[in-house]
Design an enzyme around this catalytic site. Structure first.
Site, PDB file in Angstrom:
ATOM      1  CE  LYS A 169      -3.630   2.019   3.081  1.00  0.00           C
ATOM      2  NZ  LYS A 169      -4.614   1.996   4.159  1.00  0.00           N
ATOM      3  CB  SER A 212      -7.587   3.621   3.035  1.00  0.00           C
ATOM      4  OG  SER A 212      -6.939   2.885   4.072  1.00  0.00           O
ATOM      5  CB  SER A 250      -8.313   0.774   5.685  1.00  0.00           C
ATOM      6  OG  SER A 250      -8.992   2.085   5.788  1.00  0.00           O
TER       7      SER A 250
END
Length: 494
Positions: free
Chosen positions: A130, A205, A229
Site C-alpha cells: 500500500k 483505504s 481499511s
C-alpha cells in the site's frame, strides 16, 4: 430492537436526500476510465494460481525460478493494471534483479531446503505494498498532491520484515486520500476499479491492494486498518485479510500516523489472495510480538462457540443488509453446523445500532497524553497552505480543488464535531465492550457482515457514508483483545 416510527421516517428521508444529491453529483464527479471493457482477461499462467507458501516451496526446490515467478506477475500487472489502476508505481527492473540474486543464492545454498525455509520463508515470492507505507525508492504520498515528490529513503518496519523473509516488492498500490475513505480515489493517481466489475469500487483505504490481489496480479500484500481499511477491500475483492490486535504489528513508517485515541485502533496487517498465507505473513510481520498470538497452537473448531449476528439492529443512518448477504451468512451457518456438528446461535446486539457514533466518538478523543488527535484539515494541509473546508468545497464545485469530495466532506464534518463525547454514546460503547467480552470469552467466534452491500458503484459511498460502520464498530472489540489478551476470541466478518 424495533425502530421507532420517527427513526424509520428519518432513514427514508436521509436516503431520499442522498439520492437527489447523487443525481447532481454525477455532473461533477470524475469517472473511471476502462475503455468500455467490462471484465479482466482470464488468468492463463498457472503460477498465478498458487499461494505464496506454495510458490516459496517450489522456488526453494528449484521447481521454478524466482525470476519466472516475478516475471509472471509483472506480465499480469502490465496486462490488467491499465484497467484497474491499482499499482501506481512499479519497481519491475529492481524486482527482476533481486529475483536473479535469489536464484543464485538457492543454487549456492549447501544447507538444504529446510535451512532456507527456516531463515527465508518467503524467499523469491513477489509482494505489493500500500502506497501509504514507506518502501525504499517508492513514493509515499497517500494520494496527497503536496506530497507527490516525496520518495521513501527507508522501509517501514512491516515492509522490512517481509523483505528480510525473502519477499520481493513489485511496487506500491493506490489508496484513498489520506487513508480515510472507503473508495480508493485521489487526485494524484485517480480511481481504482474492482477487478470483478470495473464500474464498482475496490474499497478503501487499502483498495489498491484489494484490487491487485483480486485481479491475480499479486499474491500477498500489506494494508492498514482503522475502521475497515483492510476488511472492506478484502470483502469487495474476494480476498483474505486480517486486522490484528493492537500492538502486534508495528504501525511505524506509514502516513498519516495515528494520533490521540486513534493510536489504539490503527493496525497494520496482511492481505492475500489465498487464506493459507495469512498466518505465515502475520507471523513474519509481528516480529518479536508474534508470540502473543500463539499462532502455532492447534485449535479444535468443534470446541469453539459460534454466534451469528445478521445485521446491526436497524440504524436509520445505515443501509439495510442486502438479502443476498443475509442468505450467504445463513449458508455459512448451515455449513458450520453440518461440518462441525455444532449449533450456531443467532443474536441481535442492540448497541451495534450506534456503531457509527461509537466509532466517531473514539476517533475524536485525546490520547493518554491528553493531546487531541490531528484534525483531517491539518493532514490535508501537509506541505502546503492551510485548508479551509468550506472554501475547498466551493473550489471543488468549480473544478479547482486539489482534494477529493470525500476528503473535503470529512474535514467539514469535523467542524461540527463536539469535543465532549455524548454520555449516552460512551455508555453504549462500554456496554457493548462488556457484552462482547462476556459473550466471546476466549473461545467465541462472531459471524457478522463486513458491509451491508456488495461493492457499490463508483462514488456511491458519498451518499451512504455511514455504511462503513459495520467494520468501524469492531475497533472496540480489538481494544478488548489487545488489553486483556483474550486472543482466541474473534470476529469473522463475511
Amino acid at each position: 430492537m424495533a425502530l421507532t416510527r420517527f427513526e424509520r421516517f428519518l432513514g427514508r428521508l436521509l436516503r431520499a436526500v442522498m439520492w437527489m444529491l447523487f443525481a447532481a453529483f454525477k455532473l461533477f464527479a470524475p469517472q473511471p476510465r476502462h475503455a468500455g471493457v467490462s471484465r479482466l482477461p482470464p488468468i492463463t499462467n498457472p503460477l498465478l494460481l498458487l499461494s505464496a507458501m506454495q510458490l516459496a516451496r517450489k522456488i526453494r526446490r528449484k521447481e521454478v525460478t524466482s525470476v519466472e515467478v516475478v516475471q509472471a506477475y509483472i506480465d499480469r500487472i502490465q496486462e490488467v493494471n491499465p484497467l484497474i489502476n491499482a499499482m501506481v508505481k512499479d519497481r519491475f527492473s529492481s524486482a527482476l534483479q533481486e529475483a536473479a540474486q535469489v536464484d543464485k543464492l538457492i543454487e549456492e545454498e549447501t544447507g538444504g531446503e529446510d535451512v532456507l525455509e527456516d531463515r527465508l520463508p518467503l524467499l523469491g515470492v513477489p509482494i505489493t505494498v500500500k502506497e501509504a507505507f514507506a518502501l525504499q525508492g517508492m513514493p509515499n504520498s497517500t494520494g496527497l498532491l503536496t506530497r507527490r515528490d516525496l520518495v521513501s529513503g527507508v522501509d517501514a518496519p512491516s515492509v522490512a520484515l517481509l523483505k528480510r523473509a525473502g519477499a520481493i516488492p513489485l511496487g506500491v498500490t493506490n489508496c484513498s486520500e489520506l487513508c480515510m475513505w472507503l473508495e480508493s480515489h485521489n487526485h494524484l493517481y485517480g480511481i481504482t476499479n474492482n477487478p470483478y466489475d470495473l464500474d464498482r469500487i475496490a474499497g478503501g483505504s487499502s483498495g489498491g491492494e484489494g484490487s491487485i490481489l483480486g485481479a491475480g496480479s499479486s499474491v500477498i500484500g500489506i494494508g492498514s486498518d482503522i475502521g475497515g481499511s483492510i476488511r472492506i477491500p478484502c470483502f469487495f475483492n474476494g480476498i483474505f485479510g486480517h486486522k490484528p490486535s493492537v500492538g502486534i504489528v508495528s504501525n511505524d513508517g506509514q502516513y498519516p500516523p495515528a494520533s490521540g485515541q486513534q493510536m489504539g485502533f490503527l493496525c497494520t496487517g496482511p492481505m492475500c489472495r489465498y487464506a493459507e498465507d495469512l498466518i505465515p505473513m502475520l507471523n513474519i510481520m509481528g516480529g518479536p510480538s508474534t508470540h502473543k498470538l500463539s499462532l502455532s497452537a492447534d485449535v479444535d473448531l468443534k470446541k469453539m462457540r459460534f454466534f451469528s449476528v445478521p445485521h446491526n439492529g436497524g440504524s436509520p443512518l445505515v443501509s439495510p443488509v442486502d438479502a443476498q448477504l443475509l442468505q450467504a451468512q445463513r449458508m455459512v451457518v448451515k455449513h458450520l453446523e453440518a461440518d462441525l456438528g455444532i449449533k450456531v446461535q443467532e443474536l441481535i446486539i442492540p448497541q451495534f445500532k450506534y456503531s457509527f457514533q461509537i466509532w466517531g466518538t473514539m476517533m475524536s478523543l485525546p490520547g493518554k497524553d491528553g493531546k487531541p488527535p490531528t484534525t483531517f484539515a491539518e493532514l490535508m494541509s501537509e506541505g502546503g497552505k492551510k485548508v479551509w473546508p468550506t472554501w475547498e468545497l466551493f473550489k471543488w464545485f468549480l473544478g479547482f480543488s486539489s482534494h477529493t469530495l470525500a476528503a473535503i466532506g470529512l474535514a467539514l464534518v469535523e467542524l461540527f464535531q463536539s469535543s465532549h463525547p455524548s454520555p449516552f454514546i460512551v455508555q453504549q460503547k462500554d456496554s457493548l465492550q462488556q457484552e462482547l467480552e462476556e459473550l466471546l470469552g476466549t473461545d467465541g467466534v462472531l459471524l457478522y457482515p463486513s458491509h451491508p452491500h456488495i461493492a457499490p458503484k463508483h462514488h456511491h459511498p458519498i451518499f451512504t457514508p455511514f455504511n462503513f460502520s459495520y467494520t468501524g464498530e469492531h475497533n472496540p472489540i480489538e481494544e478488548i483483545k489487545a488489553n486483556r489478551h483474550r486472543l482466541k476470541a474473534t470476529t469473522l466478518q463475511l
